[in-house]
Motif scaffolding. Structure first.
Motif, mmCIF file in Angstrom:
data_model
loop_
_atom_site.group_PDB
_atom_site.id
_atom_site.type_symbol
_atom_site.label_atom_id
_atom_site.label_comp_id
_atom_site.label_asym_id
_atom_site.label_seq_id
_atom_site.Cartn_x
_atom_site.Cartn_y
_atom_site.Cartn_z
ATOM 1 N N UNK A 591 72.108 61.428 100.129
ATOM 2 C CA UNK A 591 71.108 60.861 101.042
ATOM 3 C C UNK A 591 71.749 60.518 102.380
ATOM 4 N N UNK A 592 72.940 59.941 102.327
ATOM 5 C CA UNK A 592 73.641 59.554 103.549
ATOM 6 C C UNK A 592 74.026 60.778 104.373
ATOM 7 N N UNK A 606 70.730 44.057 103.120
ATOM 8 C CA UNK A 606 70.827 45.314 103.860
ATOM 9 C C UNK A 606 72.228 45.910 103.687
ATOM 10 N N UNK A 607 72.288 47.171 103.266
ATOM 11 C CA UNK A 607 73.563 47.862 103.060
ATOM 12 C C UNK A 607 73.669 48.990 104.083
ATOM 13 N N UNK A 608 74.694 48.921 104.918
ATOM 14 C CA UNK A 608 74.950 49.960 105.915
ATOM 15 C C UNK A 608 75.750 51.077 105.249
ATOM 16 N N UNK A 609 75.079 52.181 104.921
ATOM 17 C CA UNK A 609 75.738 53.266 104.193
ATOM 18 C C UNK A 609 76.806 53.956 105.030
ATOM 19 N N UNK A 610 76.639 53.937 106.341
ATOM 20 C CA UNK A 610 77.602 54.619 107.207
ATOM 21 C C UNK A 610 78.945 53.902 107.253
ATOM 22 N N UNK A 611 78.942 52.628 106.923
ATOM 23 C CA UNK A 611 80.172 51.842 107.050
ATOM 24 C C UNK A 611 80.581 51.174 105.744
ATOM 25 N N UNK A 617 78.352 50.883 96.943
ATOM 26 C CA UNK A 617 77.086 51.460 96.500
ATOM 27 C C UNK A 617 76.877 51.244 94.999
ATOM 28 N N UNK A 618 77.917 51.434 94.231
ATOM 29 C CA UNK A 618 77.797 51.251 92.775
ATOM 30 C C UNK A 618 77.480 49.808 92.415
ATOM 31 N N UNK A 619 77.983 48.878 93.214
ATOM 32 C CA UNK A 619 77.759 47.457 92.948
ATOM 33 C C UNK A 619 76.364 46.988 93.355
#
Length: 866
Positions: A591-592, A606-611, A617-619
């Motif tokens: 997705x990222x 809010x989780x910033x996937x780029x950083x 992500x697993x957590x």
């Protein structure tokens, strides 16, 4: 403010002729050399300036004159015809003769009878009135003399520092993709033009209107000081009557209240300006700052606004401002806007006064020798553009498209163009928004549009529509709500363009499965793999399939459902087990890579996937990520959809196509940014052809085909808890055609609500969102006149016996039953031709025409919620 050289009323005029009509520096012939700036300086500590002890003249001064540096003079000043003030020089040489102006006991003067005994006896009242006039006149002369002294003294001793004039702030203009339609104008409505590029005709017209001796004087208007003093002492309007240099000096000093101290300080700065800059530089700075009415600053903005022309040299003749048009603009400067006392000189507000002022300007130009007699005699007042009435229509920035400006500002910040630079202005920004696509997006998504499937739906319902060119990432159409100042439902961009806030996004439901499939295909999982729908999830519990009857799943093949059927029918269980098998992090990574940069976990964090990395992500995300439990930003999801539609090549979604910036000093406009057109392949082409081949079946199943065009799509629905009951709260339809990736979301306006169709039934992604999606693409394709294009031919990939698959197909003994697995595999075998051939794929009945379709929109909605 009266311009320097403007006629005054008798009450507001003080004549200062000096020894002769041509003795003042304002009347100095043009060919007479003027001293260089250094001639007005002296070493600090030197006592008298050009004079003798006890006399205090400033420079050489003849009797009857008051000189500053040998240039300015103050001559006789008749006051209302009653009192005469003789020549005055600094150093105590002023005299105020009684009577008609002759010496005491001397011969007749201009105001009395000849001889010493010819005076008429005066009454007490007459004498009292005469004394008042003499005192008033003397006070005016004193102010004038003090002004001269302070101008000279302050110039040399005051610690005023002249700030280096900077280019005036300019307007920023934001266009749509055509470069013709303005979306917004921000900042000062000004266009700076370097003085070297401003035409002579424009400069001369302004000098004629405001300061006809500008080219010859030294910047200080002693007449103006005297006139202002007299007018203020006698109760007239507070006036400036400044030279152009003084007017600009006032602007530099940011001192705008007319007062005596301001007037003298203004003169100091004017002299400093004249020392540091030549006349054309000063005129150029002045012409770029002045207000010329109707919200136009600077002569270039005014020339374009009033005449659709330019003041720049080198402009083609038909587009260059001429002398008569220049005179119109110059005549506005005196008073650009109406007030209670006067309607001003804007020809659209006061045409009669504007024309009178225009005549005055042209007469001065002729007197100055700046136009010929033939040009003067041929004068004709030019036609001026009328004021455009706004009517009932909103400006673009107050329409739904105005929401785009938030994203423009955000991208400018990302490019390093900060607020300080934007305030200085001069930027021309061309966006990616295509007016035809934008119109289609608004028409399809807005409740206010009669052609929208949202028309007359409850006010608590809201849609978002995003159209992206998949080949380059340009956002062609963007609808995030009807109020451009409200919530941005398509991108959740903050109003100040700072980015996505901590709380935003919506659950994508089954539309997120496109990334799970991309990740699975990368791990060599085939669409032919078999999955068991009866298995409970890790830790126990049934895997939700949006209320579908487990007995009816996959046509009764609940223990051995193939991935392709599960994708088209949007069953959840295979996707749960794919995430469990390959890891949630690989689904999120897909997705990222496609374009999703932000997600929210179950706690709303809010989780910033780029950083962040896989461990984070697993957590934060469980296996339900595979079928869209966790919220995403619709715009980012739309970017990911565009990557899939573009066969696995990613382009960052963006709103800015090009940025140009005009240098305020040189006037040169340069392109400082062009969007990168290069893409990045993130998914293998063959895997994407396989995925697109399956996704192309979904619009057919949902009866949302695009007239004659091959399209791909995926529906999605996510539930919301309302009073303890799970109801549909987020609905989606995503996909597109080769020229357009389209993403549609329908949900609650503000708070999440239970969504229902017009007939009262629950809303699914295959319902209203799919209808909006279809209308948007159909309307856009027709408006853009796009040719019909197909996606690449499908290439089946992957391993049907993948280790991650958990279902087992039952073993069948070869039989002549036409519906047997044997006959499905070998349809041409003579044993299978008893009743006319096998059934079609997914069908239930055999025969020459094959079996039934794989499903329809209603089945899709009822079975899987999508």
């Amino acid at each position: 403010m009266n311009a320097y050289g403007d006629p005054q009323s008798a009450r507001a005029r003080v004549r200062v002729p000096g020894p002769s009509a041509a003795s003042t520096p304002d009347d100095q012939p043009a060919d007479e050399a003027r001293p260089r700036p250094d001639a007005y300086r002296r070493p600090s500590g030197a006592a008298p300036v050009g004079g003798q002890p006890g006399r205090a003249p400033v420079g050489s001064a003849a009797p009857g004159r008051a000189a500053v540096g040998g240039r300015a003079s103050v001559g006789a000043a008749p006051v209302g015809g009653r009192a005469s003030v003789g020549g005055a020089s600094i150093g105590g040489r002023a005299s105020v003769p009684p009577g008609g102006g002759g010496p005491p006991g001397g011969g007749g003067g201009s105001g009395g009878s000849s001889g010493s005994g010819g005076k008429r006896p005066r009454s007490k009242a007459d004498k009292k009135y005469r004394r008042a006039n003499i005192l008033t006149a003397a006070a005016a002369v004193l102010v004038i003399m003090l002004g001269v002294g302070i101008v000279g003294g302050t110039y040399f001793f005051d610690d005023v520092k002249l700030k280096t004039p900077e280019a005036e702030s300019q307007m920023n203009i934001i266009y749509d993709a055509t470069g013709r339609n303005v979306l917004a104008k921000e900042g000062e409505p000004r266009i700076n033009v370097p003085y070297q590029q401003i035409s002579e005709v424009m400069m001369n017209a302004v000098a004629a209107a405001e300061d006809k001796n500008f080219w010859t004087h030294n910047g200080i208007d002693m007449k103006g000081i005297a006139r202002a003093a007299w007018n203020n002492f006698t109760g007239g309007d507070r006036q400036g009557a400044s030279t152009i240099t003084q007017q600009y000096a006032r602007h530099v000093a940011d001192e705008k209240d007319i007062s005596y101290s301001r007037k003298l300080r203004e003169a100091v700065l004017a002299r400093k300006l004249e020392s540091d800059y030549d006349k054309k530089e000063i005129m150029g700075m002045y012409l770029n700052y002045i207000d010329l009415g109707e919200g136009r600053y600077g002569v270039e903005a005014a020339a374009q606004g009033y005449f659709n022309k330019s003041v720049k040299t080198g402009t083609p003749k038909e587009k260059a401002i001429n002398v008569y048009e220049a005179a119109v603009l110059a005549s506005i400067i005196k008073q650009p806007y109406p007030n209670d006392a006067h309607r001003g000189y804007d020809p659209n507000h006061n045409p009669e006064a504007a024309k009178e002022r225009w005549e005055y300007t042209l007469a001065n130009m002729y007197e100055m020798g700046k136009i010929s007699k033939a040009e003067y005699d041929a004068r004709k007042y030019p036609k001026v553009n009328p004021i455009v009435k706004a009517g009932s229509k909103k400006t673009p920035d107050q329409k739904p498209v105005g929401m785009v400006l938030r994203h423009v500002k955000y991208e400018l910040n990302k490019l390093g163009i900060k607020e300080e630079a934007l305030q200085k202005g001069g930027f021309t920004i061309t966006t990616t928004i295509n007016p035809k696509v934008q119109k289609a997006a608004e028409a399809a998504g807005s409740r206010l549009s009669k052609t929208s499937p949202m028309y007359k739906r409850p006010k608590t319902y809201q849609a978002a529509v995003i159209g992206i060119d998949p080949t380059n990432g340009e956002v062609l159409g963007y609808y995030g709500g009807d109020d451009p100042n409200g919530i941005d439902y398509a991108g959740y961009m903050s109003g100040d363009g700072s980015g996505v806030p901590a709380n935003g996004g919506q659950s994508p439901g089954s539309t997120f499965k496109i990334y799970t499939l991309a990740a699975g295909l990368k791990e060599d999982i085939s669409f032919k793999t078999i999955w068991d729908g009866t298995k409970e999830k890790v830790g126990g519990g049934e895997i939700s399939n949006a209320g579908a009857d487990i007995g009816q799943i996959c046509g009764g093949k609940k223990t051995h459902c193939d991935l392709e059927t599960a994708t088209i029918k949007s069953y959840n269980f295979p996707f749960y087990w794919i995430a469990e098998g390959i890891g949630q992090d690989k689904v999120i990574a897909a997705a990222n890579a496609a374009g999703v940069g932000t997600m929210w976990n179950d706690d709303g964090k809010k989780i910033d996937l780029d950083n962040t990395k896989a461990a984070t992500w697993k957590n934060n995300f469980d296996n339900e990520v595979a079928f869209g439990q966790y919220r995403v930003v619709p715009l980012e999801h739309a970017e990911g959809v565009a990557t899939i539609v573009n066969e696995g090549v990613h382009h960052e979604a963006h709103f800015i196509k090009t940025i140009k910036q005009r240098d305020g000093k040189t006037g040169i406009e340069k392109v400082i940014h062009s969007a990168d057109k290069g893409g990045n392949r993130v998914f293998a082409a063959d895997k994407m052809s396989d995925l697109l081949g399956v996704l192309s079946e979904i619009p057919k199943a949902a009866n949302n085909t695009i007239s004659g065009r091959e399209s791909v799509g995926k529906s999605g629905t996510w539930e919301v808890e309302v009073k303890g009951e799970s109801l549909n709260g987020d609905t989606w339809f995503v996909g597109g055609i080769p020229q357009l990736a389209a993403t549609v979301w329908v949900g609650g306006s503000g708070n999440r609500v239970s969504l229902k169709e017009a007939d009262g039934g629950p809303m699914f992604g295959s319902g209203t969102p799919a209808a909006i999606w279809e209308e948007f693409i159909e309307t856009t394709a027709e408006a853009m006149k796009w040719e019909e294009k197909d996606f690449p031919e499908r290439i089946p990939t992957g391993n049907p016996e993948s280790e991650y698959a958990n279902g087992v197909a039952p073993v069948e003994v070869p039989t002549t039953d036409q519906n047997s697995q044997f006959c499905q595999t070998f349809p041409n075998n003579p044993l299978c031709q008893i009743n006319g051939g096998p059934a079609g794929p997914g069908g239930n009945n055999g025969g020459p025409n094959g079996g039934n379709n794989t499903g329809n929109g209603n089945q899709d909605g009822n079975e899987d919620g999508d």
